[in-house]
Motif scaffolding. Structure first.
Motif, PDB file in Angstrom:
ATOM      1  N   HIS A  93       0.840  -1.192   0.000  1.00 36.15           N
ATOM      2  CA  HIS A  93       0.000   0.000   0.000  1.00 36.15           C
ATOM      3  C   HIS A  93       0.885   1.255   0.000  1.00 36.15           C
ATOM      4  O   HIS A  93       0.684   2.177  -0.788  1.00 36.15           O
ATOM      5  CB  HIS A  93      -0.937  -0.012   1.215  1.00 36.15           C
ATOM      6  CG  HIS A  93      -1.657   1.280   1.398  1.00 36.15           C
ATOM      7  ND1 HIS A  93      -1.294   2.185   2.370  1.00 36.15           N
ATOM      8  CD2 HIS A  93      -2.685   1.840   0.722  1.00 36.15           C
ATOM      9  CE1 HIS A  93      -2.077   3.244   2.296  1.00 36.15           C
ATOM     10  NE2 HIS A  93      -2.941   3.052   1.306  1.00 36.15           N
ATOM     11  N   ARG A  97       1.196   4.073  -2.960  1.00 35.44           N
ATOM     12  CA  ARG A  97       0.848   5.463  -2.623  1.00 35.44           C
ATOM     13  C   ARG A  97       1.956   6.419  -3.053  1.00 35.44           C
ATOM     14  O   ARG A  97       1.705   7.472  -3.613  1.00 35.44           O
ATOM     15  CB  ARG A  97       0.649   5.585  -1.114  1.00 35.44           C
ATOM     16  CG  ARG A  97      -0.762   5.866  -0.693  1.00 35.44           C
ATOM     17  CD  ARG A  97      -0.851   6.051   0.784  1.00 35.44           C
ATOM     18  NE  ARG A  97      -0.959   7.448   1.150  1.00 35.44           N
ATOM     19  CZ  ARG A  97      -2.086   8.135   1.201  1.00 35.44           C
ATOM     20  NH1 ARG A  97      -3.234   7.564   0.903  1.00 35.44           N
ATOM     21  NH2 ARG A  97      -2.087   9.409   1.538  1.00 35.44           N
ATOM     22  N   PHE A 104      -0.678  14.171  -8.491  1.00 40.02           N
ATOM     23  CA  PHE A 104      -1.854  14.947  -8.082  1.00 40.02           C
ATOM     24  C   PHE A 104      -1.470  16.119  -7.190  1.00 40.02           C
ATOM     25  O   PHE A 104      -2.299  16.664  -6.475  1.00 40.02           O
ATOM     26  CB  PHE A 104      -2.861  14.031  -7.376  1.00 40.02           C
ATOM     27  CG  PHE A 104      -3.416  12.990  -8.294  1.00 40.02           C
ATOM     28  CD1 PHE A 104      -4.321  13.339  -9.290  1.00 40.02           C
ATOM     29  CD2 PHE A 104      -3.015  11.671  -8.207  1.00 40.02           C
ATOM     30  CE1 PHE A 104      -4.822  12.392 -10.164  1.00 40.02           C
ATOM     31  CE2 PHE A 104      -3.505  10.713  -9.077  1.00 40.02           C
ATOM     32  CZ  PHE A 104      -4.415  11.082 -10.060  1.00 40.02           C
ATOM     33  N   THR A 264     -16.392  11.591  -7.210  1.00 37.27           N
ATOM     34  CA  THR A 264     -16.437  12.411  -5.986  1.00 37.27           C
ATOM     35  C   THR A 264     -16.368  13.896  -6.301  1.00 37.27           C
ATOM     36  O   THR A 264     -17.136  14.694  -5.760  1.00 37.27           O
ATOM     37  CB  THR A 264     -15.212  12.061  -5.121  1.00 37.27           C
ATOM     38  OG1 THR A 264     -14.082  11.964  -6.000  1.00 37.27           O
ATOM     39  CG2 THR A 264     -15.397  10.770  -4.386  1.00 37.27           C
ATOM     40  N   LEU A 326     -12.293   5.499   5.270  1.00 39.53           N
ATOM     41  CA  LEU A 326     -12.184   4.055   5.082  1.00 39.53           C
ATOM     42  C   LEU A 326     -12.114   3.442   6.484  1.00 39.53           C
ATOM     43  O   LEU A 326     -11.454   4.002   7.363  1.00 39.53           O
ATOM     44  CB  LEU A 326     -10.901   3.703   4.317  1.00 39.53           C
ATOM     45  CG  LEU A 326     -10.729   4.345   2.937  1.00 39.53           C
ATOM     46  CD1 LEU A 326      -9.371   3.963   2.366  1.00 39.53           C
ATOM     47  CD2 LEU A 326     -11.836   3.917   1.989  1.00 39.53           C
ATOM     48  N   ARG A 328     -10.939   1.497   9.703  1.00 34.60           N
ATOM     49  CA  ARG A 328      -9.614   1.066  10.185  1.00 34.60           C
ATOM     50  C   ARG A 328      -9.827  -0.212  10.991  1.00 34.60           C
ATOM     51  O   ARG A 328     -10.558  -0.205  11.989  1.00 34.60           O
ATOM     52  CB  ARG A 328      -8.983   2.114  11.090  1.00 34.60           C
ATOM     53  CG  ARG A 328      -8.798   3.544  10.537  1.00 34.60           C
ATOM     54  CD  ARG A 328      -8.209   3.616   9.151  1.00 34.60           C
ATOM     55  NE  ARG A 328      -7.598   4.899   8.834  1.00 34.60           N
ATOM     56  CZ  ARG A 328      -8.020   5.740   7.897  1.00 34.60           C
ATOM     57  NH1 ARG A 328      -9.103   5.477   7.160  1.00 34.60           N
ATOM     58  NH2 ARG A 328      -7.363   6.860   7.657  1.00 34.60           N
ATOM     59  N   GLY A 387      -7.691  10.978   6.678  1.00 33.53           N
ATOM     60  CA  GLY A 387      -6.411  11.360   7.270  1.00 33.53           C
ATOM     61  C   GLY A 387      -5.450  10.201   7.376  1.00 33.53           C
ATOM     62  O   GLY A 387      -5.714   9.093   6.881  1.00 33.53           O
ATOM     63  N   ARG A 390      -4.033   6.877   4.972  1.00 37.35           N
ATOM     64  CA  ARG A 390      -5.034   6.603   3.923  1.00 37.35           C
ATOM     65  C   ARG A 390      -5.639   7.899   3.403  1.00 37.35           C
ATOM     66  O   ARG A 390      -6.602   7.859   2.629  1.00 37.35           O
ATOM     67  CB  ARG A 390      -6.174   5.717   4.446  1.00 37.35           C
ATOM     68  CG  ARG A 390      -5.800   4.438   5.141  1.00 37.35           C
ATOM     69  CD  ARG A 390      -5.052   3.446   4.318  1.00 37.35           C
ATOM     70  NE  ARG A 390      -5.666   2.900   3.147  1.00 37.35           N
ATOM     71  CZ  ARG A 390      -5.463   1.650   2.704  1.00 37.35           C
ATOM     72  NH1 ARG A 390      -4.705   0.824   3.406  1.00 37.35           N
ATOM     73  NH2 ARG A 390      -5.987   1.232   1.580  1.00 37.35           N
ATOM     74  N   CYS A 392      -6.919  10.889   1.388  1.00 41.37           N
ATOM     75  CA  CYS A 392      -7.168  10.908  -0.049  1.00 41.37           C
ATOM     76  C   CYS A 392      -5.967  11.443  -0.813  1.00 41.37           C
ATOM     77  O   CYS A 392      -5.479  12.537  -0.522  1.00 41.37           O
ATOM     78  CB  CYS A 392      -8.386  11.801  -0.320  1.00 41.37           C
ATOM     79  SG  CYS A 392      -8.723  12.016  -2.062  1.00 41.37           S
TER      80      CYS A 392
HETATM   81  C1  HEM Z   1     -14.076  16.084  -3.490  1.00 41.94           C
HETATM   82  C2  HEM Z   1     -13.459  15.025  -3.918  1.00 41.94           C
HETATM   83  C3  HEM Z   1     -12.959  13.890  -3.063  1.00 41.94           C
HETATM   84  C4  HEM Z   1     -13.322  13.517  -1.794  1.00 41.94           C
HETATM   85  C5  HEM Z   1     -14.344  14.182  -0.883  1.00 41.94           C
HETATM   86  C6  HEM Z   1     -12.534  12.352  -1.456  1.00 41.94           C
HETATM   87  C7  HEM Z   1     -12.586  11.703  -0.221  1.00 41.94           C
HETATM   88  C8  HEM Z   1     -11.785  10.632   0.128  1.00 41.94           C
HETATM   89  C9  HEM Z   1     -11.788   9.989   1.425  1.00 41.94           C
HETATM   90  C10 HEM Z   1     -12.647  10.395   2.612  1.00 41.94           C
HETATM   91  C11 HEM Z   1     -10.902   8.974   1.378  1.00 41.94           C
HETATM   92  C12 HEM Z   1     -10.590   7.981   2.515  1.00 41.94           C
HETATM   93  C13 HEM Z   1      -9.496   8.578   3.379  1.00 41.94           C
HETATM   94  C14 HEM Z   1      -9.278   7.885   4.681  1.00 41.94           C
HETATM   95  O1  HEM Z   1      -9.803   6.792   4.901  1.00 41.94           O
HETATM   96  O2  HEM Z   1      -8.590   8.444   5.557  1.00 41.94           O
HETATM   97  C15 HEM Z   1     -10.324   8.952   0.054  1.00 41.94           C
HETATM   98  C16 HEM Z   1      -9.374   8.035  -0.383  1.00 41.94           C
HETATM   99  C17 HEM Z   1      -8.891   7.996  -1.669  1.00 41.94           C
HETATM  100  N1  HEM Z   1      -9.136   8.906  -2.685  1.00 41.94           N
HETATM  101 FE1  HEM Z   1     -10.347  10.519  -2.578  1.00 41.94          FE
HETATM  102  N2  HEM Z   1     -11.727  12.038  -2.524  1.00 41.94           N
HETATM  103  C18 HEM Z   1     -11.936  12.954  -3.515  1.00 41.94           C
HETATM  104  C19 HEM Z   1     -11.287  13.027  -4.737  1.00 41.94           C
HETATM  105  C20 HEM Z   1     -10.335  12.145  -5.178  1.00 41.94           C
HETATM  106  C21 HEM Z   1      -9.595  12.258  -6.411  1.00 41.94           C
HETATM  107  C22 HEM Z   1      -9.685  13.419  -7.394  1.00 41.94           C
HETATM  108  C23 HEM Z   1      -8.802  11.141  -6.502  1.00 41.94           C
HETATM  109  C24 HEM Z   1      -7.846  10.736  -7.603  1.00 41.94           C
HETATM  110  C25 HEM Z   1      -6.886  11.337  -7.927  1.00 41.94           C
HETATM  111  C26 HEM Z   1      -9.026  10.339  -5.324  1.00 41.94           C
HETATM  112  C27 HEM Z   1      -8.428   9.142  -5.050  1.00 41.94           C
HETATM  113  C28 HEM Z   1      -8.469   8.497  -3.818  1.00 41.94           C
HETATM  114  C29 HEM Z   1      -7.748   7.261  -3.521  1.00 41.94           C
HETATM  115  C30 HEM Z   1      -6.903   6.451  -4.521  1.00 41.94           C
HETATM  116  C31 HEM Z   1      -7.998   6.958  -2.172  1.00 41.94           C
HETATM  117  C32 HEM Z   1      -7.465   5.759  -1.379  1.00 41.94           C
HETATM  118  C33 HEM Z   1      -6.227   6.185  -0.610  1.00 41.94           C
HETATM  119  C34 HEM Z   1      -5.582   5.042   0.163  1.00 41.94           C
HETATM  120  O3  HEM Z   1      -6.242   4.032   0.401  1.00 41.94           O
HETATM  121  O4  HEM Z   1      -4.410   5.171   0.531  1.00 41.94           O
HETATM  122  N3  HEM Z   1      -9.973  10.982  -4.541  1.00 41.94           N
HETATM  123  N4  HEM Z   1     -10.876   9.980  -0.684  1.00 41.94           N
END
Ligand code: HEM
Length: 459
Positions: A93, A97, A104, A264, A326, A328, A387, A390, A392
């Motif tokens: 992971h 990452r 981005f 999203t 996500l 935990r 946060g 993980r 985003c």
């Molecule tokens: C307003 C837009 C967005 C919101 C509100 C959002 C929100 C989130 C949240 C809440 C998580 C989980 C974080 C956690 O568990 O701590 C997440 C994970 C993630 N987001 Fe977003 N996201 C947005 C846009 C995007 C965009 C534009 C991308 C792509 C570039 C993206 C790719 C990802 C990925 C790949 C994860 C997984 C990260 C991991 O597991 O390490 N998201 N997002």
């Protein structure tokens, strides 16, 4: 030491409420049980919903090695696959990452600025005049084109067109309430014949895979290191033993970015458009701020506008797109918030409930961007992007895109809301979105010469 209070209802009822009325479900449980309660979503899956910022701080600042998250996201496996960042844990992971984050952020992200303005203009210029239309699908066209460019370096061509319509078909299948139920109960994903949703889902996934694998093959075969898209980066990456990513690994990460990277953001922009047009004072203040820009502003000046920034923040506060981070999964016993949690407990820091706390956000159901100009919130009081390890990876990109799309639309088009009642959020797959997609009416275009962003929208 005791365990948190448990929502005592049959698991099927708890699942039904979580699917059909997630906001009401969380609000009523918090009201009854307080800032930490346990719900059961069948098959012994216990979720601990957390909404006290101090407790959330404990979780998000604890050693990430004490948690898994990826294996809690099994619901996403049929679309993004086992090698998706969303499903990975541990060293793999972390490695993925490190690969996927840089494109981005910073200069790489800024390279998409003019494209965002241009694509917004291209889509909005096709809107019918003086007739209501649903905003969300239109904004999704913009955000999908942007992510296709970022991931593949493609904005047009037959493969791009096919991927656009296939992603659209996939989202229609997976974001309906039934789609979410289907994801929860894998038995419903099976192929039960020509008209079954399982058959349709498999067909669409198969066609998407064909496109993705064809692109991967072609690009691997004629590798061009000078390209700046994410597929090029992933093709060049080597693991610690010097091995490149396999086609399946590449496919899963591409699919993850395509899906997470546009759905999203489209919802967030749609909500912002709604609030701006629902509250005339907010719109007037934003227009005054945009009018203060120089005739040919650089994109940085737009992105730094404080009121525009506050609108985006408030949009993601009031109805966060993801209601919880996500989950935990604890790998060790841990004391959190005065409770003793055992290994395998699923902790769910609850973004929605924290964002609705009246002690942090007075009159929490009122849209008031000023609150973000008056004080700063800690990352455990305000965390629309989650946060820790993980958080985003697209947070900066999403905010950048939100601001540029909004600035372009507001300065170039005269829009009014065609909604007679307040718009409410409903579940859309694993996220929530405005019910009905927010109806707008385009009244016309402002004169291209007099708007500061016009120069950025020209092709
Ligand atoms: C307003 C837009 C967005 C919101 C509100 C959002 C929100 C989130 C949240 C809440 C998580 C989980 C974080 C956690 O568990 O701590 C997440 C994970 C993630 N987001 Fe977003 N996201 C947005 C846009 C995007 C965009 C534009 C991308 C792509 C570039 C993206 C790719 C990802 C990925 C790949 C994860 C997984 C990260 C991991 O597991 O390490 N998201 N997002």
């Amino acid at each position: 030491m005791t365990l948190p209070p448990t929502y005592n209802a049959p698991p099927f009822l708890q699942i039904a409420r979580w699917i059909l009325e997630p906001l009401e479900f969380m609000r009523s449980c918090q009201h009854r049980y307080g800032d930490c309660f346990r719900a059961e979503f069948g098959a012994g899956r216990h979720f601990y919903f957390l909404s006290d910022p101090k407790v959330i701080e404990q979780v998000l600042t604890a050693n990430p090695a004490n948690f898994d998250s990826g294996r809690a996201n099994w619901i996403l496996r049929p679309t993004v696959g086992d090698n998706s960042l969303l499903l990975l844990d541990g060293d793999r992971h972390q490695r993925h990452r490190q690969l996927l984050m840089p494109p981005f952020h910073g200069e790489r992200m800024k390279a998409y600025g003019e494209l965002i303005c241009r694509l917004t203009e291209q889509v909005a210029s096709q809107w019918p005049l003086n007739q209501p239309f649903a905003t969300r699908p239109e904004i999704q066209k913009i955000s999908l084109s942007i992510i296709l460019q970022a991931v593949f370096g493609l904005t047009e061509g037959p493969r791009c067109d096919r991927l656009r319509s296939l992603m659209d078909a996939l989202l229609k299948l997976t974001t309906s309430r039934f789609g979410f139920v289907m994801a929860f109960f894998p038995i419903l994903q099976r192929d039960y014949g020509a008209w079954s949703p399982g058959r349709r889902f498999n067909q669409v996934m198969h066609q998407i895979d064909e496109e993705l694998y064809a692109e991967i093959r072609e690009r691997r075969h004629a590798f061009d290191p000078t390209r700046s898209d994410i597929l090029t980066l992933l093709l060049a990456a080597r693991d610690e033993t010097g091995q490149p990513m396999t086609d399946v690994e590449l496919r899963d990460e591409l699919m993850t970015l395509l899906l997470a990277g546009h759905e999203t953001t489209a919802t967030a922009i749609t909500w912002a458009i709604y609030w701006i047009h629902y509250l005339p004072a907010v719109k007037a203040k934003l227009l005054t701020e945009l009018a203060s820009l120089e005739k040919q502003p650089d994109l940085g000046a737009i992105v730094r506008l404080p009121y525009l920034n506050a609108i985006c923040y408030e949009t993601l506060r009031i109805y966060p797109i993801a209601l919880i981070t996500l989950p935990r999964i604890l790998k060790v016993p841990m004391e959190i918030g005065g409770y003793q949690f055992e290994p395998e407990s699923l902790l769910a820091p609850c973004i929605y409930l924290v964002h609705q706390r009246p002690d942090l956000y007075p009159e929490p159901t009122t849209f008031r961007p000023e609150r973000f100009l008056e004080r700063q919130f800690s990352p455990y009081e305000y965390f629309p992007f989650g946060g820790s390890n993980r958080r985003c990876i697209g947070a900066a990109f999403a905010l950048y895109e939100m601001k540029l799309v909004l600035a372009t639309l507001l300065t170039r088009y005269e829009l009014t809301l065609a909604e007679t009642k307040p718009v409410v959020p409903i579940r859309r797959g694993v996220t929530t979105a405005p019910k009905g997609g927010v109806k707008l009416i385009a009244k016309g275009q402002h004169s291209a010469v007099s708007t500061p962003i016009a120069s950025l929208c020209q092709t």
